[in-house]
Motif scaffolding. Sequence first.
Motif, PDB file in Angstrom:
ATOM      1  N   PRO A   1      31.580  69.595 -14.778  1.00  0.00           N
ATOM      2  CA  PRO A   1      31.656  70.344 -13.513  1.00  0.00           C
ATOM      3  C   PRO A   1      30.278  70.728 -12.968  1.00  0.00           C
ATOM      4  CG  PRO A   1      33.282  71.159 -15.067  1.00  0.00           C
ATOM      5  CD  PRO A   1      32.404  70.228 -15.834  1.00  0.00           C
ATOM      6  N   ALA A   2      29.329  71.001 -13.859  1.00  0.00           N
ATOM      7  CA  ALA A   2      27.983  71.349 -13.395  1.00  0.00           C
ATOM      8  C   ALA A   2      27.314  70.167 -12.707  1.00  0.00           C
ATOM      9  CB  ALA A   2      27.128  71.824 -14.574  1.00  0.00           C
ATOM     10  N   VAL A   3      27.560  68.967 -13.227  1.00  0.00           N
ATOM     11  CA  VAL A   3      26.970  67.767 -12.620  1.00  0.00           C
ATOM     12  C   VAL A   3      27.594  67.501 -11.258  1.00  0.00           C
ATOM     13  CG1 VAL A   3      26.645  65.276 -12.874  1.00  0.00           C
ATOM     14  CG2 VAL A   3      26.437  66.772 -14.873  1.00  0.00           C
TER      15      VAL A   3
ATOM     16  N   PRO B   1      24.071  70.594  -6.074  1.00  0.00           N
ATOM     17  CA  PRO B   1      23.810  70.303  -4.658  1.00  0.00           C
ATOM     18  C   PRO B   1      23.113  68.970  -4.427  1.00  0.00           C
ATOM     19  CG  PRO B   1      23.211  72.575  -5.193  1.00  0.00           C
ATOM     20  CD  PRO B   1      23.502  71.892  -6.491  1.00  0.00           C
ATOM     21  N   GLY B   2      22.257  68.561  -5.360  1.00  0.00           N
ATOM     22  CA  GLY B   2      21.478  67.346  -5.160  1.00  0.00           C
ATOM     23  C   GLY B   2      22.161  66.063  -5.586  1.00  0.00           C
ATOM     24  N   LEU B   3      23.407  66.138  -6.069  1.00  0.00           N
ATOM     25  CA  LEU B   3      24.105  64.934  -6.526  1.00  0.00           C
ATOM     26  C   LEU B   3      24.348  63.971  -5.370  1.00  0.00           C
ATOM     27  CD1 LEU B   3      25.676  63.539  -8.907  1.00  0.00           C
ATOM     28  CD2 LEU B   3      27.726  64.681  -8.009  1.00  0.00           C
ATOM     29  N   THR B   4      24.078  62.706  -5.593  1.00  0.00           N
ATOM     30  CA  THR B   4      24.385  61.672  -4.611  1.00  0.00           C
ATOM     31  C   THR B   4      25.896  61.548  -4.472  1.00  0.00           C
ATOM     32  OG1 THR B   4      22.376  60.445  -5.134  1.00  0.00           O
ATOM     33  CG2 THR B   4      24.141  59.225  -4.052  1.00  0.00           C
ATOM     34  N   ARG B   5      26.402  61.748  -3.253  1.00  0.00           N
ATOM     35  CA  ARG B   5      27.858  61.725  -3.048  1.00  0.00           C
ATOM     36  C   ARG B   5      28.304  60.725  -1.983  1.00  0.00           C
ATOM     37  NH1 ARG B   5      26.875  67.273  -4.031  1.00  0.00           N
ATOM     38  NH2 ARG B   5      28.148  68.073  -5.755  1.00  0.00           N
ATOM     39  N   HIS B   6      27.386  60.017  -1.378  1.00  0.00           N
ATOM     40  CA  HIS B   6      27.765  59.182  -0.247  1.00  0.00           C
ATOM     41  C   HIS B   6      27.174  57.782  -0.369  1.00  0.00           C
ATOM     42  CE1 HIS B   6      29.547  62.664   1.652  1.00  0.00           C
ATOM     43  NE2 HIS B   6      28.429  63.340   1.470  1.00  0.00           N
TER      44      HIS B   6
ATOM     45  N   SER C   1      20.163  60.856 -12.027  1.00  0.00           N
ATOM     46  CA  SER C   1      19.030  61.683 -11.615  1.00  0.00           C
ATOM     47  C   SER C   1      19.366  63.170 -11.724  1.00  0.00           C
ATOM     48  CB  SER C   1      18.604  61.335 -10.184  1.00  0.00           C
ATOM     49  OG  SER C   1      19.659  61.560  -9.267  1.00  0.00           O
ATOM     50  N   THR C   2      20.601  63.539 -11.412  1.00  0.00           N
ATOM     51  CA  THR C   2      21.016  64.942 -11.528  1.00  0.00           C
ATOM     52  C   THR C   2      21.050  65.387 -12.980  1.00  0.00           C
ATOM     53  OG1 THR C   2      22.295  64.862  -9.480  1.00  0.00           O
ATOM     54  CG2 THR C   2      22.904  66.555 -11.069  1.00  0.00           C
ATOM     55  N   VAL C   3      21.597  64.536 -13.860  1.00  0.00           N
ATOM     56  CA  VAL C   3      21.667  64.889 -15.279  1.00  0.00           C
ATOM     57  C   VAL C   3      20.255  64.974 -15.870  1.00  0.00           C
ATOM     58  CG1 VAL C   3      22.521  64.161 -17.542  1.00  0.00           C
ATOM     59  CG2 VAL C   3      23.977  63.927 -15.531  1.00  0.00           C
ATOM     60  N   ARG C   4      19.366  64.079 -15.464  1.00  0.00           N
ATOM     61  CA  ARG C   4      17.969  64.166 -15.918  1.00  0.00           C
ATOM     62  C   ARG C   4      17.370  65.526 -15.576  1.00  0.00           C
ATOM     63  NH1 ARG C   4      14.390  59.823 -16.814  1.00  0.00           N
ATOM     64  NH2 ARG C   4      15.332  57.741 -16.853  1.00  0.00           N
ATOM     65  N   GLU C   5      17.635  65.991 -14.359  1.00  0.00           N
ATOM     66  CA  GLU C   5      17.057  67.256 -13.896  1.00  0.00           C
ATOM     67  C   GLU C   5      17.658  68.451 -14.614  1.00  0.00           C
ATOM     68  OE1 GLU C   5      16.562  69.793  -9.713  1.00  0.00           O
ATOM     69  OE2 GLU C   5      17.268  67.706  -9.673  1.00  0.00           O
TER      70      GLU C   5
END
Length: 290
Positions: free
Chosen positions: A178-180, A184-189, A212-216
């Motif tokens: 759920p955190a991933v 806000p910065g997750l690519t969704r489109h 990239s989100t999980v790396r951050e």
Amino acid sequence: MTASLSLPAPAKLNRLLHITGRRADGYHELQTLFQFLDHGDTLTFATRDDGTLHLSPTLPGVAAEENLILRAARLLRDETGCRQGADIHLEKRLPMGGGLGGGSSDAATTLLGLNALWGLDLSLERLAELGLALGADVPVFVHGQAAWAEGIGERLTPVELDTPWFVVIHPGVSVATPAVFGAPGLTRHTPPISMARALQEGPERWRNDCESTVRELYPPVAEALEWLGQFAPTRLTGTGACLFAWLTNEADADSILRRLGRHDWQGFKARGCNRSPLHVALETLATPTP
């Protein structure tokens, strides 16, 4: 008379994972390529006449009412009116919350295993429908074929992928899905693509939109991706925490694992499979011995 059955619950990898949108109910629309590994958990089932469902050992931090194995068994029994029970033993090899589908695979193996052991004769299609109520990844394990998946991962088209050797590493952290998906910065489109185009592009161009989100959010995952990436192309599976590298031969996989040297990381090698080891095992059991 007690009957018993021992079956694999294999891991899966997301060879590709695109997030193409977010639905009104909060779930994300995905495109992904699922492939199985010849490595995973093992479940052993033995029938009981008293209707009791008993699982051993218990999983730390997982209540019985939340355990996907017991939920799958209860769902199957409720669906069919079966009055039998089962003793279920789990040999756990896959890390929990690692992106390898361990819980979903355990649930699918339970559905197929008890369907066979209890003599229920439900079709794979019906078992997959039941599995979807337990989790979006359960149907691919029920059907047992590498697949291109869309929707939330439940719309499946069988595919044949390359079957390299893989090194899989769990960097000793637990990733909260759920955190991933809430970041806000997750690519969704990411623009949707066809299955044919994805397969034509091939593994070198595939990617995971969560990476990239999980790396951050999880520096140990970033560190492990950098380390493994020294030796071979490397990618996150699912939302992690596990990551994988694909290799042309087993000797290279062994060489990488010998260099691991981190007590807080777990690693293993496995071969990619387009047909699930669970289904191979069930077919073997169903084939009469000459």
